[in-house]
Design an enzyme around this catalytic site. Structure first.
Site, short mmCIF file in Angstrom:
data_model
loop_
_atom_site.label_atom_id
_atom_site.label_comp_id
_atom_site.label_asym_id
_atom_site.label_seq_id
_atom_site.Cartn_x
_atom_site.Cartn_y
_atom_site.Cartn_z
N GLU A 23 -3.37 1.34 -1.01
CA GLU A 23 -3.64 0.26 -1.84
C GLU A 23 -4.79 0.57 -3.00
OE1 GLU A 23 -3.43 -4.07 -0.07
OE2 GLU A 23 -4.06 -2.56 1.30
N SER A 151 -0.29 -5.24 1.07
CA SER A 151 0.72 -5.12 -0.28
C SER A 151 2.15 -4.93 0.02
CB SER A 151 0.17 -3.92 -0.96
OG SER A 151 -0.92 -4.12 -1.67
N TYR A 217 3.08 -7.23 -7.68
CA TYR A 217 2.23 -6.63 -8.75
C TYR A 217 3.08 -6.51 -10.04
CZ TYR A 217 -0.73 -5.91 -4.73
OH TYR A 217 -1.64 -6.21 -3.78
N ARG A 256 -8.54 -14.61 2.20
CA ARG A 256 -7.16 -15.29 2.06
C ARG A 256 -6.31 -15.30 3.16
NH1 ARG A 256 -3.96 -12.06 -1.38
NH2 ARG A 256 -2.23 -12.36 0.30
N ASP A 258 -2.42 -15.81 4.56
CA ASP A 258 -1.20 -15.89 4.23
C ASP A 258 -0.31 -16.55 5.36
OD1 ASP A 258 -1.68 -14.28 2.07
OD2 ASP A 258 -0.82 -12.42 2.76
N GLU A 271 -1.36 -13.39 8.35
CA GLU A 271 -2.36 -12.59 8.38
C GLU A 271 -3.54 -13.22 7.46
OE1 GLU A 271 -2.44 -9.08 6.03
OE2 GLU A 271 -1.08 -9.87 4.31
N ASN A 273 -6.46 -11.77 4.83
CA ASN A 273 -7.09 -10.51 3.82
C ASN A 273 -8.21 -10.67 3.69
OD1 ASN A 273 -3.98 -9.45 3.01
ND2 ASN A 273 -4.14 -11.65 2.73
N GLY A 277 -6.91 -9.17 -3.38
CA GLY A 277 -6.81 -8.77 -4.78
C GLY A 277 -7.80 -9.74 -5.72
N1 LIG Z 1 7.94 -13.17 9.75
C1 LIG Z 1 8.24 -13.26 8.25
N2 LIG Z 1 9.20 -14.03 8.05
C2 LIG Z 1 9.28 -14.14 6.38
N3 LIG Z 1 8.66 -13.34 5.59
C3 LIG Z 1 7.46 -12.54 6.07
C4 LIG Z 1 7.61 -12.43 7.48
N4 LIG Z 1 6.54 -11.54 7.69
C5 LIG Z 1 6.01 -10.98 6.30
N5 LIG Z 1 7.04 -11.92 5.52
C6 LIG Z 1 7.17 -11.40 4.12
O1 LIG Z 1 6.39 -10.24 3.68
C7 LIG Z 1 5.02 -10.27 2.66
C8 LIG Z 1 4.20 -9.50 3.59
O2 LIG Z 1 3.72 -9.89 4.82
P1 LIG Z 1 2.06 -10.00 5.31
O3 LIG Z 1 2.42 -9.97 6.96
O4 LIG Z 1 1.65 -10.94 4.77
O5 LIG Z 1 1.92 -8.26 5.08
P2 LIG Z 1 0.91 -7.66 3.76
O6 LIG Z 1 -0.29 -7.07 4.56
O7 LIG Z 1 1.49 -6.61 3.68
O8 LIG Z 1 0.69 -8.57 2.88
C9 LIG Z 1 4.81 -11.84 3.21
O9 LIG Z 1 4.17 -12.24 1.84
C10 LIG Z 1 6.02 -12.51 3.08
O10 LIG Z 1 6.76 -12.76 1.95
MG LIG Z 2 0.10 -10.56 3.09
#
Ligand SMILES: Nc1ncnc2c1ncn2[C@@H]1O[C@H](COP(=O)(O)OP(=O)(O)O)[C@@H](O)[C@H]1O
Ligand SMILES: [Mg+2]
Length: 317
Positions: A23, A151, A217, A256, A258, A271, A273, A277
């Site tokens: 990133e 990301s 992005y 943040r 998620d 997760e 963060n 960003g």
């Molecule tokens: N178990 C899941 N079910 C549905 N969508 C998921 C799932 N895990 C991740 N995603 C999708 O992938 C994106 C990134 O996942 P995330 O775990 O937040 O990792 P990163 O650290 O890359 O942001 C999420 O914003 C979501 O859109």
């Molecule tokens: Mg995420």
């Protein structure tokens, strides 16, 4: 809260950005946006692209505090925070332990599981045989992802068994540790945290398969809905659940959270963060804006917690 401070109270500020994670480019944009905001606030600030000589550079610069604008391993995993502790330089955001726990998604999930914060079950998979086993256990669709980084790099939604080998390889190329969890088709939200305040909930909608790197992005088709369409009561519930998810991991300052929701409206935290960003597309600034906090004020507010936090290790020297 920040109105009581003058620019002099902050002294010399270094904005740590760049680094060597996947990133890096995003971090440079985030860092420069923050640097410009600090300058507009009349704060004496310089940027530093973090490389192997970061310790020497910090010893030369002798900043009074650091704004960490690094994303991913090295910047968001406790490493830079540990160095700053040794150098007795206060810094923005979470401490070493909280960063280490949040950058490794499986550690966060284990803590959430124990403390009753809703998150999806997962399996750590070391090889393709273990991945096949997890796929059979959860059933399709599944999410295959590296346990760290961000990301959306290395993440695949697997809907057919023959996609699994490539998905596993893609995740493993980013990180030796790969996890699999059920895929939730439904809604996606994110909640920014500023101090002890959860910001308004943002719903993220993309026509793509998921909120991947392009959607984050480069795509103009991604919709960020804030205020979101939840009822005021539901939104409030989610905000405070997100704050709890953040705080039980030991996080502080800003961040943040998620999460996704299924069609029945059950939430599953993905997760945290600890250094979100701060680009033009970024979400914490959008949510802060809905609360009437503009970008420059947001940056100052985040920095102001370094005046009161006690994360710097005191010694008898
Ligand atoms: N178990 C899941 N079910 C549905 N969508 C998921 C799932 N895990 C991740 N995603 C999708 O992938 C994106 C990134 O996942 P995330 O775990 O937040 O990792 P990163 O650290 O890359 O942001 C999420 O914003 C979501 O859109
Ligand atoms: Mg995420």
């Amino acid at each position: 809260m920040i109105d009581k401070y003058t620019p002099e109270d902050f002294g010399n500020v270094v904005v740590l950005m760049g680094g060597n994670s996947a990133e890096r480019e995003i971090s440079l944009v985030t860092g420069n946006n923050i640097l410009n905001a600090l300058k507009r606030n009349n704060i004496n600030a310089v940027g530093l692209d973090v490389q192997d000589d970061v310790a020497e550079k910090l010893l030369q610069l002798k900043p009074d505090r650091a704004f960490i604008a690094l994303h991913g391993p090295g910047g968001e995993d406790g490493s830079i925070q540990g160095l700053l502790n040794y150098l007795k330089i206060p810094y923005t955001g979470s401490d070493v332990a909280a960063c280490a726990v949040t950058l490794e998604k499986t550690y966060s999930k284990l803590i959430w599981e124990v403390l009753g914060i809703p998150t999806l079950p997962f399996r750590l998979v070391n090889d393709i045989e273990a991945a096949i086993d997890a796929m059979q256990y959860f059933g399709l669709p599944i999410c295959v992802k590296p346990t760290n980084d961000g990301s959306s790099v290395g993440i695949t939604k697997v809907t057919e068994p023959d996609q699994l080998p490539e998905a596993f390889k893609k995740a493993a190329d980013y990180n030796k540790r790969v996890m699999i969890e059920p895929w939730i088709d439904g809604l996606e939200y994110t909640v920014g945290i500023l101090g002890d305040t959860p910001l308004p909930v943002i719903e993220i909608r993309t026509p793509r398969t998921f909120y991947d790197f392009e959607a984050k992005y480069n795509e103009e088709t991604t919709l960020y809905i804030c205020p979101c369409e939840l009822s005021a009561e539901k939104e409030n519930e989610l905000r405070y659940l997100a704050l709890r998810a953040f705080q039980v991991l030991g996080c502080s300052g800003w961040g943040r959270v998620d999460l996704v929701a299924n069609r029945a409206g059950d939430y599953f935290f993905l997760e945290v963060n600890t250094v979100p960003g701060m680009t033009d597309h970024s979400l914490v600034p959008k949510a802060a804006d809905v609360m009437g906090i503009n970008f420059d004020r947001l940056v100052l507010e985040i920095l102001s917690y370094t005046l009161t936090s006690n994360v710097v290790v005191e010694t008898n020297s």
